[in-house]
Design a protein around this motif. Sequence first.
Motif, mmCIF file in Angstrom:
data_model
loop_
_atom_site.group_PDB
_atom_site.id
_atom_site.type_symbol
_atom_site.label_atom_id
_atom_site.label_comp_id
_atom_site.label_asym_id
_atom_site.label_seq_id
_atom_site.Cartn_x
_atom_site.Cartn_y
_atom_site.Cartn_z
ATOM 1 N N ALA A 236 5.100 16.914 14.987
ATOM 2 C CA ALA A 236 5.354 18.360 15.022
ATOM 3 C C ALA A 236 6.860 18.821 14.216
ATOM 4 O O ALA A 236 6.931 19.721 13.674
ATOM 5 N N MET A 237 7.576 17.843 14.335
ATOM 6 C CA MET A 237 8.975 17.837 13.761
ATOM 7 C C MET A 237 9.077 17.672 12.302
ATOM 8 O O MET A 237 9.957 18.127 11.604
ATOM 9 N N LEU A 238 8.468 16.646 11.859
ATOM 10 C CA LEU A 238 8.530 16.091 10.551
ATOM 11 C C LEU A 238 7.463 16.334 9.644
ATOM 12 O O LEU A 238 6.375 16.413 9.984
ATOM 13 N N ARG A 239 8.037 16.463 8.517
ATOM 14 C CA ARG A 239 7.102 16.854 7.276
ATOM 15 C C ARG A 239 7.354 15.881 6.316
ATOM 16 O O ARG A 239 6.141 15.638 5.388
ATOM 17 N N SER A 240 8.278 15.428 5.954
ATOM 18 C CA SER A 240 8.564 14.527 4.968
ATOM 19 C C SER A 240 8.083 12.831 5.151
ATOM 20 O O SER A 240 8.170 12.484 6.322
ATOM 21 N N PRO A 241 7.341 12.507 4.327
ATOM 22 C CA PRO A 241 6.460 11.318 4.730
ATOM 23 C C PRO A 241 7.578 10.246 4.820
ATOM 24 O O PRO A 241 7.423 9.025 5.617
ATOM 25 N N LYS A 242 8.749 10.246 4.145
ATOM 26 C CA LYS A 242 9.905 9.158 4.347
ATOM 27 C C LYS A 242 10.454 9.202 5.767
ATOM 28 O O LYS A 242 11.470 8.329 5.876
ATOM 29 N N LEU A 243 10.287 10.348 6.549
ATOM 30 C CA LEU A 243 10.943 10.390 7.627
ATOM 31 C C LEU A 243 10.096 9.782 9.051
ATOM 32 O O LEU A 243 10.624 9.884 10.195
ATOM 33 N N LEU A 244 8.907 9.746 8.748
ATOM 34 C CA LEU A 244 7.788 9.560 9.729
ATOM 35 C C LEU A 244 7.864 8.164 10.430
ATOM 36 O O LEU A 244 8.445 7.232 9.730
ATOM 37 N N PRO A 245 7.713 7.927 11.708
ATOM 38 C CA PRO A 245 8.034 6.718 12.285
ATOM 39 C C PRO A 245 6.336 6.165 12.244
ATOM 40 O O PRO A 245 5.750 6.789 11.590
ATOM 41 N N VAL A 246 6.293 4.870 12.281
ATOM 42 C CA VAL A 246 5.212 4.057 12.100
ATOM 43 C C VAL A 246 3.952 4.503 12.777
ATOM 44 O O VAL A 246 2.684 4.488 12.154
ATOM 45 N N THR A 247 3.826 5.199 14.053
ATOM 46 C CA THR A 247 2.901 5.913 14.929
ATOM 47 C C THR A 247 2.233 6.932 14.055
ATOM 48 O O THR A 247 0.890 6.872 13.823
ATOM 49 N N VAL A 248 3.019 7.809 13.759
ATOM 50 C CA VAL A 248 2.531 8.980 12.904
ATOM 51 C C VAL A 248 2.092 8.235 11.562
ATOM 52 O O VAL A 248 1.079 8.914 10.802
ATOM 53 N N GLY A 249 2.670 7.494 10.805
ATOM 54 C CA GLY A 249 2.291 7.218 9.360
ATOM 55 C C GLY A 249 0.920 6.544 9.453
ATOM 56 O O GLY A 249 0.213 6.712 8.433
ATOM 57 N N LEU A 250 0.669 5.676 10.656
ATOM 58 C CA LEU A 250 -0.448 5.082 10.808
ATOM 59 C C LEU A 250 -1.753 6.041 10.936
ATOM 60 O O LEU A 250 -2.915 5.943 10.495
ATOM 61 N N HIS B 104 0.990 -1.320 -0.056
ATOM 62 C CA HIS B 104 -0.021 -0.212 -0.150
ATOM 63 C C HIS B 104 0.751 1.257 0.073
ATOM 64 O O HIS B 104 1.905 1.322 0.696
ATOM 65 N N ASP B 105 0.620 2.290 -0.926
ATOM 66 C CA ASP B 105 1.103 3.452 -1.008
ATOM 67 C C ASP B 105 2.494 3.078 -1.315
ATOM 68 O O ASP B 105 3.606 3.906 -0.647
ATOM 69 N N GLY B 106 2.921 2.463 -2.060
ATOM 70 C CA GLY B 106 4.278 2.079 -2.540
ATOM 71 C C GLY B 106 5.222 1.329 -1.502
ATOM 72 O O GLY B 106 6.399 1.523 -1.498
ATOM 73 N N GLY B 107 4.434 0.689 -0.721
ATOM 74 C CA GLY B 107 5.328 0.002 0.383
ATOM 75 C C GLY B 107 6.098 0.769 1.425
ATOM 76 O O GLY B 107 7.004 0.616 1.903
ATOM 77 N N ILE B 108 5.457 2.090 1.748
ATOM 78 C CA ILE B 108 5.965 3.010 2.501
ATOM 79 C C ILE B 108 5.907 2.477 4.112
ATOM 80 O O ILE B 108 6.563 3.088 5.090
ATOM 81 N N TYR B 109 5.248 1.651 4.328
ATOM 82 C CA TYR B 109 5.075 0.891 5.713
ATOM 83 C C TYR B 109 6.404 0.526 6.375
ATOM 84 O O TYR B 109 6.676 0.911 7.470
ATOM 85 N N TRP B 110 7.211 -0.233 5.358
ATOM 86 C CA TRP B 110 8.506 -0.504 5.558
ATOM 87 C C TRP B 110 9.418 0.826 6.011
ATOM 88 O O TRP B 110 10.151 0.315 6.848
ATOM 89 N N THR B 111 9.309 1.763 5.346
ATOM 90 C CA THR B 111 10.230 3.038 5.543
ATOM 91 C C THR B 111 9.862 3.370 6.874
ATOM 92 O O THR B 111 10.815 3.933 7.646
ATOM 93 N N TRP B 112 8.386 3.568 7.462
ATOM 94 C CA TRP B 112 8.164 3.902 8.449
ATOM 95 C C TRP B 112 8.672 3.069 9.852
ATOM 96 O O TRP B 112 9.099 3.531 10.798
ATOM 97 N N PHE B 113 8.442 1.542 9.456
ATOM 98 C CA PHE B 113 8.964 0.776 10.473
ATOM 99 C C PHE B 113 10.397 0.988 10.519
ATOM 100 O O PHE B 113 11.008 0.924 11.873
ATOM 101 N N ARG B 114 11.274 1.002 9.461
ATOM 102 C CA ARG B 114 12.648 1.017 9.675
ATOM 103 C C ARG B 114 12.950 2.644 10.742
ATOM 104 O O ARG B 114 13.976 2.570 11.244
ATOM 105 N N ASN B 115 12.240 3.650 10.187
ATOM 106 C CA ASN B 115 12.339 4.718 10.930
ATOM 107 C C ASN B 115 12.457 4.653 12.349
ATOM 108 O O ASN B 115 12.936 5.200 13.303
ATOM 109 N N SER B 116 11.187 4.007 12.872
ATOM 110 C CA SER B 116 11.063 3.683 14.084
ATOM 111 C C SER B 116 11.848 2.739 14.785
ATOM 112 O O SER B 116 12.431 3.264 16.052
ATOM 113 N N VAL B 117 12.758 2.050 14.311
ATOM 114 C CA VAL B 117 13.603 1.225 14.684
ATOM 115 C C VAL B 117 15.029 2.112 14.818
ATOM 116 O O VAL B 117 15.592 2.086 15.926
ATOM 117 N N ILE B 118 15.247 2.956 14.140
ATOM 118 C CA ILE B 118 16.336 3.819 14.121
ATOM 119 C C ILE B 118 16.144 4.766 15.195
ATOM 120 O O ILE B 118 17.221 4.897 16.145
#
Length: 307
Positions: free
Chosen positions: A241-255, A88-102
Amino acid sequence: MAVSTLPAAVARPGTRDARKGRRSFTQRVRPGSHLLLIVFALYFLIPLWWLIVASTKSNSGLFTGSGGPLWFNSDFHFVDNVKGLFSHDGGIYWTWFRNSVIYAVAGGVGATVISLLAGYGFAQYRFRGRRFLFSVLLGSLMIPGTALVIPTFVLLSDLNLVDTMWAIILPSLLSPIGVYLIRVYAQDALPQETIDAARVDGAGELRTFFRIALPLLRPAVVTVLLLSTVATWNNFFLPLAMLRSPKLLPVTVGLGNWQSLSMAGAGNEQAWNLIVTGALLSIIPLVVAFLALQRYWQSGLALGSVK
């Protein structure tokens, strides 16, 4: 011959009747306490059970399924939901999940190291202003984290760090509750005689810390590590409040963004089944971390019982 004036219903402490009275009182209280524990357990487990059940349903089955909200429907869609989530949405969930791990690993480890050094310093060293600084630290525990988001945003904006990963990692490094826990635990778990003996034998401060203090502080370190990691992983308002780019979001904000789009309707794709499945997958690392680290807590409890 002396005759006891105690009533028959009153038993002297330590007698068989007194012990029977204590046992009968315990037996009377125990069922009620067990019932209360069962109620509390259900209170915490029912949302988790609902999440597991809901992740097996289709988008329409969440609202019109035959199994009800707390039971499975006749059709099982968990595998389809996982596949849809990853695409879904180009598989961006994995990007959010990776960001949350980092964010969680960097913030949790960094906060633990800083809390360990600061708490150990407060517990072992005497310096001017020590009580005042610790009082300020305790006072900061009363300030909710959401109240500091706007000042933090202004500060990081001046440093041109907004909409970067550092905007999430740097605030996560500060954990007043971690410093407090390390300081309190260090006062009880570190025998001052052992520390003084190591110094007399010629061990430096760093060697004393790593060879003697750190192994004894391991249960507290693991506790602070897990608390800091969970707090960073579950953080919502700060990255919002801090992030605007969808590729930097954690999984909480993405969902949360997917939820807002699903609630808005107006031609947006309804993705409630994907949101629920993503929420279920997002808690798996926390459960694994807790199960992997709980043995260190058990060793800490054993240490306390021996002392």
